[in-house]
Design a protein around this motif. Structure first.
Motif, PDB file in Angstrom:
ATOM      1  N   GLY A  56       0.775  -1.028   0.060  1.00  0.00           N
ATOM      2  CA  GLY A  56      -0.016  -0.204   0.032  1.00  0.00           C
ATOM      3  C   GLY A  56       0.666   1.225  -0.050  1.00  0.00           C
ATOM      4  N   VAL A  57       2.164   1.329   0.243  1.00  0.00           N
ATOM      5  CA  VAL A  57       2.853   2.309   0.478  1.00  0.00           C
ATOM      6  C   VAL A  57       3.191   3.290  -1.129  1.00  0.00           C
ATOM      7  CG1 VAL A  57       5.153   1.304   0.371  1.00  0.00           C
ATOM      8  CG2 VAL A  57       4.812   3.252   1.509  1.00  0.00           C
ATOM      9  N   GLN A  58       3.259   2.285  -2.134  1.00  0.00           N
ATOM     10  CA  GLN A  58       3.205   2.883  -3.353  1.00  0.00           C
ATOM     11  C   GLN A  58       2.240   3.671  -3.751  1.00  0.00           C
ATOM     12  OE1 GLN A  58       5.342   0.599  -6.630  1.00  0.00           O
ATOM     13  NE2 GLN A  58       4.798  -0.929  -5.241  1.00  0.00           N
ATOM     14  N   ARG A  59       0.851   2.951  -3.504  1.00  0.00           N
ATOM     15  CA  ARG A  59      -0.417   3.613  -3.850  1.00  0.00           C
ATOM     16  C   ARG A  59      -0.621   4.752  -2.949  1.00  0.00           C
ATOM     17  NH1 ARG A  59      -1.359  -1.859  -3.816  1.00  0.00           N
ATOM     18  NH2 ARG A  59      -2.427  -1.812  -1.615  1.00  0.00           N
ATOM     19  N   MET A  71      -5.127   4.355   2.908  1.00  0.00           N
ATOM     20  CA  MET A  71      -4.592   3.174   1.941  1.00  0.00           C
ATOM     21  C   MET A  71      -3.196   2.705   3.012  1.00  0.00           C
ATOM     22  SD  MET A  71      -4.191   1.513  -0.780  1.00  0.00           S
ATOM     23  CE  MET A  71      -5.018   2.201  -1.730  1.00  0.00           C
ATOM     24  N   TYR A  72      -2.564   3.551   3.625  1.00  0.00           N
ATOM     25  CA  TYR A  72      -1.205   3.237   4.352  1.00  0.00           C
ATOM     26  C   TYR A  72      -0.867   4.128   5.217  1.00  0.00           C
ATOM     27  CZ  TYR A  72       3.302   1.165   5.184  1.00  0.00           C
ATOM     28  OH  TYR A  72       4.219   0.305   5.482  1.00  0.00           O
ATOM     29  N   PRO A  73      -1.649   3.944   6.437  1.00  0.00           N
ATOM     30  CA  PRO A  73      -1.591   5.046   7.703  1.00  0.00           C
ATOM     31  C   PRO A  73       0.072   5.344   8.100  1.00  0.00           C
ATOM     32  CG  PRO A  73      -3.148   3.071   8.125  1.00  0.00           C
ATOM     33  CD  PRO A  73      -2.234   2.927   6.940  1.00  0.00           C
ATOM     34  N   ILE A  81       3.716   1.175  11.216  1.00  0.00           N
ATOM     35  CA  ILE A  81       3.782   0.212  10.136  1.00  0.00           C
ATOM     36  C   ILE A  81       3.449  -1.389  10.849  1.00  0.00           C
ATOM     37  CG2 ILE A  81       5.326  -1.430   8.940  1.00  0.00           C
ATOM     38  CD1 ILE A  81       7.142   1.142   8.313  1.00  0.00           C
ATOM     39  N   LEU A  82       3.807  -1.752  12.029  1.00  0.00           N
ATOM     40  CA  LEU A  82       3.400  -3.017  12.521  1.00  0.00           C
ATOM     41  C   LEU A  82       1.831  -2.971  13.061  1.00  0.00           C
ATOM     42  CD1 LEU A  82       6.542  -3.799  14.752  1.00  0.00           C
ATOM     43  CD2 LEU A  82       5.778  -4.844  12.645  1.00  0.00           C
ATOM     44  N   THR A  83       1.405  -1.822  13.446  1.00  0.00           N
ATOM     45  CA  THR A  83       0.022  -1.737  13.808  1.00  0.00           C
ATOM     46  C   THR A  83      -0.711  -1.854  12.529  1.00  0.00           C
ATOM     47  OG1 THR A  83       0.569  -0.197  15.658  1.00  0.00           O
ATOM     48  CG2 THR A  83      -1.865  -0.194  14.804  1.00  0.00           C
ATOM     49  N   ASN A  84      -0.500  -1.139  11.419  1.00  0.00           N
ATOM     50  CA  ASN A  84      -1.200  -1.243  10.240  1.00  0.00           C
ATOM     51  C   ASN A  84      -1.347  -2.681   9.642  1.00  0.00           C
ATOM     52  OD1 ASN A  84      -2.621  -0.464   7.792  1.00  0.00           O
ATOM     53  ND2 ASN A  84      -0.528  -0.516   6.765  1.00  0.00           N
ATOM     54  N   TYR A  85      -0.034  -3.228   9.803  1.00  0.00           N
ATOM     55  CA  TYR A  85      -0.092  -4.635   9.696  1.00  0.00           C
ATOM     56  C   TYR A  85      -0.836  -5.735  10.152  1.00  0.00           C
ATOM     57  CZ  TYR A  85       2.165  -9.057   7.655  1.00  0.00           C
ATOM     58  OH  TYR A  85       2.376 -10.314   7.330  1.00  0.00           O
TER      59      TYR A  85
END
Length: 101
Positions: free
Chosen positions: A33-36, A52-54, A92-96
């Motif tokens: 999601g980081v690219q989008r 998309m990617y917090p 990143i870890l929370t989003n994952y």
């Protein structure tokens, strides 16, 4: 219900790299999601980029701080950079984890 923001037709979007982890193992990696999200930021859709990617905002803050630190002497730069790195990793870890649930 998961929100899927529409991605604008910006030149270069067709060259995004696919997630090999998702293709091989069938589930998303921590960076999916980081690219989008980056393309949504370039298009000015800040809320959709966050959805998309917090972790995009802590990563951008970290990147900007590291660039500024190369050119400007900043007091307590080490402490600030470590704090921004920890914030980025936690987001990143929370989003994952929320994606896996």
């Amino acid at each position: 219900m998961k929100l899927q923001p529409t991605i604008p037709a910006i030149a270069g979007q067709e060259y995004m790299l696919p997630c090999l982890n998702k293709q091989i193992f069938g589930f998303e990696c921590p960076g999916c999601g980081v690219q989008r999200s980056f393309w949504l930021l370039l298009d000015g859709k800040f809320g959709e980029a966050f959805l998309m990617y917090p972790a995009i905002y802590p990563l951008i803050l970290l990147l900007l701080f590291l660039i500024a630190d190369r050119f400007i002497r900043i007091r307590y730069a080490n402490t600030i950079s470590i704090t921004l790195m920890v914030l980025s990793v936690v987001s990143i870890l929370t989003n994952y984890i929320f994606k896996l649930i």
